[in-house]
Design a protein around this motif. Sequence first.
Motif, PDB file in Angstrom:
ATOM      1  N   ASN A 278       1.102  11.800  -2.116  1.00  6.39           N
ATOM      2  CA  ASN A 278       1.880  10.626  -1.715  1.00  6.39           C
ATOM      3  C   ASN A 278       1.033   9.470  -1.188  1.00  6.39           C
ATOM      4  O   ASN A 278       1.391   8.310  -1.400  1.00  6.39           O
ATOM      5  CB  ASN A 278       2.938  11.009  -0.686  1.00  6.39           C
ATOM      6  CG  ASN A 278       4.118  11.719  -1.318  1.00  6.39           C
ATOM      7  OD1 ASN A 278       4.250  11.768  -2.537  1.00  6.39           O
ATOM      8  ND2 ASN A 278       4.974  12.282  -0.493  1.00  6.39           N
TER       9      ASN A 278
ATOM     10  N   ALA B 177       1.388   5.832  -2.692  1.00  5.03           N
ATOM     11  CA  ALA B 177       1.729   4.706  -1.806  1.00  5.03           C
ATOM     12  C   ALA B 177       0.714   3.579  -1.961  1.00  5.03           C
ATOM     13  O   ALA B 177       1.083   2.399  -1.974  1.00  5.03           O
ATOM     14  CB  ALA B 177       1.797   5.177  -0.357  1.00  5.03           C
TER      15      ALA B 177
ATOM     16  N   ARG C 249       1.607  -0.172  -3.176  1.00  5.10           N
ATOM     17  CA  ARG C 249       1.203  -1.317  -2.349  1.00  5.10           C
ATOM     18  C   ARG C 249       0.526  -2.371  -3.218  1.00  5.10           C
ATOM     19  O   ARG C 249       0.826  -3.558  -3.135  1.00  5.10           O
ATOM     20  CB  ARG C 249       0.271  -0.852  -1.233  1.00  5.10           C
ATOM     21  CG  ARG C 249      -0.140  -1.941  -0.272  1.00  5.10           C
ATOM     22  CD  ARG C 249      -1.031  -1.401   0.854  1.00  5.10           C
ATOM     23  NE  ARG C 249      -0.359  -0.323   1.578  1.00  5.10           N
ATOM     24  CZ  ARG C 249      -0.780   0.950   1.599  1.00  5.10           C
ATOM     25  NH1 ARG C 249      -1.871   1.305   0.968  1.00  5.10           N
ATOM     26  NH2 ARG C 249      -0.108   1.862   2.264  1.00  5.10           N
TER      27      ARG C 249
ATOM     28  N   PHE D   2       9.594   8.829  -2.249  1.00  2.00           N
ATOM     29  CA  PHE D   2       9.617   8.442  -0.836  1.00  2.00           C
ATOM     30  C   PHE D   2      11.050   8.247  -0.332  1.00  2.00           C
ATOM     31  O   PHE D   2      11.257   7.637   0.719  1.00  2.00           O
ATOM     32  CB  PHE D   2       8.811   7.158  -0.636  1.00  2.00           C
ATOM     33  CG  PHE D   2       7.355   7.317  -0.972  1.00  2.00           C
ATOM     34  CD1 PHE D   2       6.478   7.893  -0.063  1.00  2.00           C
ATOM     35  CD2 PHE D   2       6.872   6.915  -2.203  1.00  2.00           C
ATOM     36  CE1 PHE D   2       5.144   8.053  -0.377  1.00  2.00           C
ATOM     37  CE2 PHE D   2       5.532   7.064  -2.527  1.00  2.00           C
ATOM     38  CZ  PHE D   2       4.663   7.647  -1.605  1.00  2.00           C
TER      39      PHE D   2
END
Length: 173
Positions: free
Chosen positions: A112, A116, A120, A156
Amino acid sequence: TKPAFYMNVAIKIPEKLDKDLAQFLGYFMGDGNFEEDRITLSEQDKQVALYYKNKFGKYFNLNGKHRFREKKNYHQIRFTSRPLVRFIKGEFSEIKDKINPEIPKKILISKNDVVAGFLRGIYDAEGYISPSNGEIGIGSINKTLIRQIHLLLMRFSIPSSFTEWDNRQNPYS
């Protein structure tokens, strides 16, 4: 990281995919391109452009060049490094497939924190906040990419949806 030399400069080439490399790849996928020996990032917001120049200049041990393209109204960041271009093309070829770029499989199956980082980067490049309702969105004509982002957001527990929009009336498209 393992050093690679280009024009007598020791370039840091990462040995494994981490959240920072994933962020760079996400941003590159949205607002980047490469030539034989350099990577170019194009950005409207000066603060974002300088952030990527500084962060990834240090990360890859490269001296990124910044300039504002006044006639085109955007900031341009360039990293000159043939080894870095070869690394990205060789390890993450899905990113800049001319016909239908996709999120690299190595990112899709990562932990994760790496996912992430990628999100981003791609949201820094292509994301926006809707002025009418404050929702966060991302735009692309690539349906496969949007579906992949949708699935990554689900990891998420971030609810998302996508809609098709006829953009032919937009004079800037």
